[in-house]
Enzyme design. Structure first.
Site, PDB file in Angstrom:
ATOM      1  N   TYR A 138       0.860  -1.181   0.000  1.00 35.39           N
ATOM      2  CA  TYR A 138       0.000   0.000   0.000  1.00 35.39           C
ATOM      3  C   TYR A 138       0.897   1.232   0.000  1.00 35.39           C
ATOM      4  CZ  TYR A 138      -3.680   3.178   1.836  1.00 35.39           C
ATOM      5  OH  TYR A 138      -4.550   4.206   2.037  1.00 35.39           O
ATOM      6  N   LYS A 168      -1.333  -1.152  -4.155  1.00 32.57           N
ATOM      7  CA  LYS A 168      -2.395  -0.143  -4.085  1.00 32.57           C
ATOM      8  C   LYS A 168      -1.676   1.196  -4.152  1.00 32.57           C
ATOM      9  CE  LYS A 168      -6.003   1.766  -1.057  1.00 32.57           C
ATOM     10  NZ  LYS A 168      -5.531   3.159  -1.028  1.00 32.57           N
TER      11      LYS A 168
END
Length: 305
Positions: A138, A168
């Site tokens: 992330y 992400k």
């Protein structure tokens, strides 16, 4: 290779009670709303979910409830990132037993990794605790301060984290995003994480996206993707402009984006309650100003329902 995620993954809020506890009872209706509105899944306990403001036990209970109540076929990515690698590993092991789609972890944001090697070592330790699940890094430098190029991370991690599925990507570096999509022969799944510039991500090849405003305006983004895929770029630009104006309204609500966005959930029928300190919820007058601003944008035509 893990199955790629395509479509809209809502960065879910954590529903809370008036006294600041986690409201597990709201999760089932929340998931049903997302599925009806076109989201393919939820990213749980991330930034939008105030994950780092929750205890480990709360995060586990919340992940359990999402797994218990998610609609059929609804994909769940559980964020397990933590400043403590041991807590992150505990969260990863817990998620591995829930039958979810994947886990994700941001870089630790107090003692931060200073090199790509540091980041790979940290992520490898977390991913190994859930060896049966795809792992997404992330990337959100605005919150973590971990700002190294992701193309370098993927190149270094490709052969060292067996479950690495992708990133992400919540950052504005479109050059790096494009390079990361091409890394290792394009094997990694790059999930675009900036709602207000989704069109740019689509132009660079993104097929999946994670966003907070998908919680209450998924139809807007579904139409944007449809317009882009059909070659109607003017329509896609108009829809993206509406997204930008909506997000600007929430950022300028006199508090900050997250409390304002959480207040919008009540407007679409799922009361997610307040935020935790140091954030503060909107006053009734601020919430009414947001409602009126959304009305002026024609929110009823693209809201979740």
């Amino acid at each position: 290779m893990a199955e790629r995620i395509e479509g809209l993954l809502a960065a879910s809020f954590t529903p809370m009670t008036a006294d600041g506890g986690v409201n597990l009872d709201a999760v089932a209706d929340y998931g049903a709303l997302l599925a009806r509105s076109g989201a393919v899944g939820a990213f749980v306990c991330g930034t939008t979910g105030e994950g780092l403001s929750l205890t480990v036990a709360e995060r586990m209970r919340l992940a359990e409830r999402w797994a218990e109540t998610a609609p059929d076929g609804f994909r769940l990515v559980i964020h397990v990132g933590h400043t403590s690698i041991e807590d992150a590993r505990a969260l990863a092991r817990h998620a591995a037993g829930l039958g979810v789609s994947a886990i994700a972890a941001m870089g630790p944001c107090f003692f931060r990794p200073r090199t790509v090697e540091d980041l790979v070592v940290f992520c490898a330790g977390v991913a190994a605790a859930a060896a049966n699940l795809p792992f997404y890094y992330y990337h959100i430098p605005a919150m973590t301060g971990v700002a190294m190029p992701m193309v370098g991370f993927l190149e270094a991690a490709a052969d060292r984290i067996p479950t690495l599925a992708g990133i992400k990507y919540t950052w504005e570096d479109l050059h790096d995003f494009g390079l990361a999509r091409e890394a290792a022969g394009g094997r990694f799944d790059l999930l675009y994480g900036r709602d207000e510039s989704l069109l740019a991500g689509l132009a660079l090849g993104a097929r999946g996206a994670v966003g907070s405003s998908f919680n209450f305006a998924a139809p807007l983004y579904a139409r944007l993707i449809e317009a882009f895929d059909s070659g109607d770029l003017p329509a896609a630009r108009r829809l993206q402009a509406t997204s930008r104006r909506m997000i600007r309204l929430l950022y300028e609500s006199s508090v900050s984006y997250l409390p304002a966005a959480k207040a919008v959930m009540k407007m679409v029928g799922v009361d997610c309650g307040p935020v935790r300190p140091p954030l503060r919820p909107l006053t009734p007058d601020e919430a009414e100003a947001v409602r009126q601003g959304l009305d002026r944008l024609g929110f009823d035509a693209f809201r979740n329902r």
